[in-house]
Design an enzyme around this catalytic site. Structure first.
Site, PDB file in Angstrom:
ATOM      1  N   LYS A 280      22.630 -18.674  64.976  1.00  0.00           N
ATOM      2  CA  LYS A 280      22.668 -19.457  63.745  1.00  0.00           C
ATOM      3  C   LYS A 280      22.855 -18.545  62.536  1.00  0.00           C
ATOM      4  O   LYS A 280      22.471 -17.379  62.579  1.00  0.00           O
ATOM      5  CB  LYS A 280      21.332 -20.204  63.568  1.00  0.00           C
ATOM      6  N   ARG A 354      19.168 -30.146  74.380  1.00  0.00           N
ATOM      7  CA  ARG A 354      19.603 -31.067  75.441  1.00  0.00           C
ATOM      8  C   ARG A 354      19.459 -30.431  76.814  1.00  0.00           C
ATOM      9  O   ARG A 354      19.254 -31.132  77.800  1.00  0.00           O
ATOM     10  CB  ARG A 354      21.037 -31.550  75.148  1.00  0.00           C
TER      11      ARG A 354
HETATM   12  N1  BES Z   1      17.516 -27.368  66.582  1.00  0.00           N
HETATM   13  C1  BES Z   1      18.872 -27.576  66.281  1.00  0.00           C
HETATM   14  C2  BES Z   1      19.108 -28.827  65.448  1.00  0.00           C
HETATM   15  C3  BES Z   1      18.524 -28.836  64.060  1.00  0.00           C
HETATM   16  C4  BES Z   1      19.294 -28.479  62.967  1.00  0.00           C
HETATM   17  C5  BES Z   1      17.234 -29.265  63.846  1.00  0.00           C
HETATM   18  C6  BES Z   1      18.761 -28.517  61.703  1.00  0.00           C
HETATM   19  C7  BES Z   1      16.707 -29.314  62.577  1.00  0.00           C
HETATM   20  C8  BES Z   1      17.465 -28.936  61.504  1.00  0.00           C
HETATM   21  C9  BES Z   1      19.680 -27.712  67.578  1.00  0.00           C
HETATM   22  O1  BES Z   1      19.216 -26.961  68.634  1.00  0.00           O
HETATM   23  C10 BES Z   1      21.060 -27.246  67.288  1.00  0.00           C
HETATM   24  O2  BES Z   1      21.221 -26.109  66.995  1.00  0.00           O
HETATM   25  N2  BES Z   1      22.029 -28.162  67.373  1.00  0.00           N
HETATM   26  C11 BES Z   1      23.380 -27.823  67.111  1.00  0.00           C
HETATM   27  C12 BES Z   1      24.248 -28.492  68.153  1.00  0.00           C
HETATM   28  C13 BES Z   1      25.673 -28.012  68.180  1.00  0.00           C
HETATM   29  C14 BES Z   1      25.742 -26.559  68.590  1.00  0.00           C
HETATM   30  C15 BES Z   1      26.446 -28.861  69.156  1.00  0.00           C
HETATM   31  C16 BES Z   1      23.723 -28.317  65.716  1.00  0.00           C
HETATM   32  O3  BES Z   1      23.203 -29.349  65.283  1.00  0.00           O
HETATM   33  O4  BES Z   1      24.493 -27.647  65.037  1.00  0.00           O
HETATM   34 MN    MN Z   2      19.973 -25.019  68.613  1.00  0.00          MN
END
Ligand code: BES
Ligand code: MN
Ligand code: ZN
Length: 503
Positions: A280, A354
């Site tokens: 991230k 997931r």
């Molecule tokens: N934990 C994150 C989602 C999230 C984002 C929660 C902001 C709270 C605040 C999740 O694991 C994630 O990173 N999701 C990705 C999915 C993508 C890679 C398909 C996302 O939302 O960007």
């Molecule tokens: Mn994630």
């Protein structure tokens, strides 16, 4: 730094050397005992309220200092919004009243208050809702502050005592005890989500769940070896880059018919989400300490059900892992076989929630044959883009369950909005190399995530609550000023209370 709130109940008349609190509805004036108290001040209501610009709007406060004719150091008139209609005023309005009162008392450094809750519309449940609002608003997470704050809402207030003056004290006491069980669960979830990841790792979280055993909850924790044996390679792919071992915690509350199929609640418990190798961006990554909000809500809920001895069988399953970057971490493109037998191409290691839920859901339906499964997860940033913080996303394969959840959302104030599912979205998670891939890209990101989960529910009635928006970084509200709102506990407790408890 003690930050205590004592809530008591007492009959009428209401007296206080601190603040005396009465209500006035939108466009109205104090009524009943409130009117008597106002009359004792000798002041002209129309003149004073006009001069103060007080209209009785919800959350508005008219604050009189040392009014003549009363022992109280101040008289607070709280706006209660639209004239109370016993039939239609939602319970959340009463919780909000308690919340705005706590906000006012804390802000004004008042240590002692007595509220007059009279009138035919004040049922014991509504008085209890006021108490709940007081407690929820009073919460703060400040254990790491070594200095007392000098300014700001909570200030240097140490102890606050509020007495609710009500007609039927014993009925209200009972309602408060019942309602506070739910509030306590919400506060547990807030604490877990607010806690930083260096303090709350997978083992520390698992240790918190063990405390539920004191309430009669059977708690087990599967370790890596046991999960490997069960074939949970999807969950384990997330955890393999972390020095912290994974746990799958199973919490069972059996308050219902012996042997009756349980309700199942499944939570994403990523104690920290760096994104893994698909790392991230730095900005805001600290928020990912809250990526276990689903697991926190499930833990809080199990606490509530056991505390109030709910007449229901329920199981809570949470997957506790940490998504880190290291030489042992999963690579983009790796393919794993989940417990269900489905093969997954992990094309993005940041779509890890997931992967955790895939094995947790399959395991839950396989072992418990539940009436339904509801999972909660801070699953996608996209749900925050779509809905913001005021609704969590709801996805379901079952209209009846979805309907009950939507209703529980409105009744609890933890609202849901249902999003569509369908074959065209399901097609988006097909993989070139495996059965499915874990990331389908930006379009409909929350929906394709739900479709990924659906592959692991084996046709059991199921609902998925994406709480990535609603579950962390909360906007301040009447009932919460904390980063973590504890979203989901009150909602699911309401679902159980209204639909699934045996008489
Ligand atoms: N934990 C994150 C989602 C999230 C984002 C929660 C902001 C709270 C605040 C999740 O694991 C994630 O990173 N999701 C990705 C999915 C993508 C890679 C398909 C996302 O939302 O960007
Ligand atoms: Mn994630
Ligand atoms: Zn995540």
């Amino acid at each position: 730094m003690p930050h205590e709130l004592t809530i008591k109940t007492a009959p009428f008349p209401a007296k206080s050397t601190g603040a005396l609190v009465i209500y006035a509805a939108d466009g109205g004036k104090p009524e009943g005992l409130g009117a008597e108290i106002w009359t004792a001040t000798g002041l002209d209501w129309d003149k004073v309220s006009a001069a103060a610009g007080f209209k009785g709007k919800q959350g508005q406060v008219l604050d009189l200092i040392a009014p003549r004719g009363l022992d109280a150091a101040r008289l607070l008139v709280l706006g209660s919004g639209k004239p109370a209609d016993a039939g239609t005023t939602p319970m959340t309005a009463w919780t909000d009243r308690g919340g705005s009162l706590a906000g006012k008392l804390l802000g004004a450094r008042i240590k002692k208050a007595a509220i007059v809750l009279d009138g035919a519309d004040v049922t014991p449940e509504r008085a209890a809702a006021v108490a709940a609002g007081l407690r929820l608003r009073h919460y703060r997470f400040d254990k790491y502050k070594s200095q007392k704050p000098k300014d700001g809402e909570n200030g240097d207030l140490e102890k606050l005592s509020v007495t609710l003056h009500v007609a039927d004290k014993s009925a209200v006491d009972k309602a408060i005890a019942d309602r506070m069980a739910t509030v306590a669960g919400t506060l547990i979830a807030r604490d877990l989500v607010n806690e930083p990841a260096n303090v709350l790792g997978t083992l520390e979280f698992a240790a918190e769940t063990e405390k539920l055993a004191d309430l009669g909850v059977a708690v087990e924790a599967l370790d890596e070896k046991q999960m490997r044996k069960l074939g949970m390679n999807s969950l384990l792919a997330v955890s393999q880059g972390s020095a912290r071992p994974p746990r799958l915690v199973v919490m069972q509350w059996n308050g219902g018919k012996k042997g009756g199929a349980p309700l199942a609640f499944v939570g994403k418990g990523v104690v920290f989400d760096t994104g893994g190798v698909s790392i991230k961006p730095a900005a805001g990554m600290e928020d990912m300490k809250g990526d276990m909000g689903g697991a926190a809500a499930v833990t809080g809920l199990m606490h509530v059900l056991a505390t109030r001895k709910a007449r229901v069988n329920a199981v809570g399953v949470i997957g506790l892992v940490e998504n880190m970057v290291s030489g042992t971490a999963t690579r983009p493109g790796d393919i794993v076989k989940a417990m269900s037998g489905t093969t997954i191409e992990i094309n993005n290691t940041d779509a890890e929630g997931r992967l955790v839920l895939a094995d947790a859901l399959w395991y839950t339906q396989d072992r418990f044959k539940p009436q339904f499964m509801v999972d909660l997860a801070t699953l996608t940033g996209a749900i925050g883009v779509a809905l913001g913080q005021d609704h969590a996303g709801l996805f379901s394969n079952n209209d009846e369950l979805a309907g009950k959840l939507l209703a529980a959302g409105l009744a609890s104030g933890e609202k849901l909005w249902r999003l569509p599912m369908g074959p065209a979205y399901d097609k988006m998670i097909e993989s070139r190399f495996a059965d499915i891939k874990n990331s389908a890209g930006r379009h409909a990101g929350s929906i394709t995530a739900a479709h990924f989960l659906l592959r692991f529910v084996n046709d059991v009635p199921w609902a998925h609550l994406d709480i990535a928006g609603a579950g962390m970084g909360a906007n301040s509200s009447e009932v919460n000023t904390s980063w973590a709102p504890g979203f989901g506990v009150a909602l699911l407790d309401r679902l159980v209370r209204d639909n699934y408890e045996e008489a």
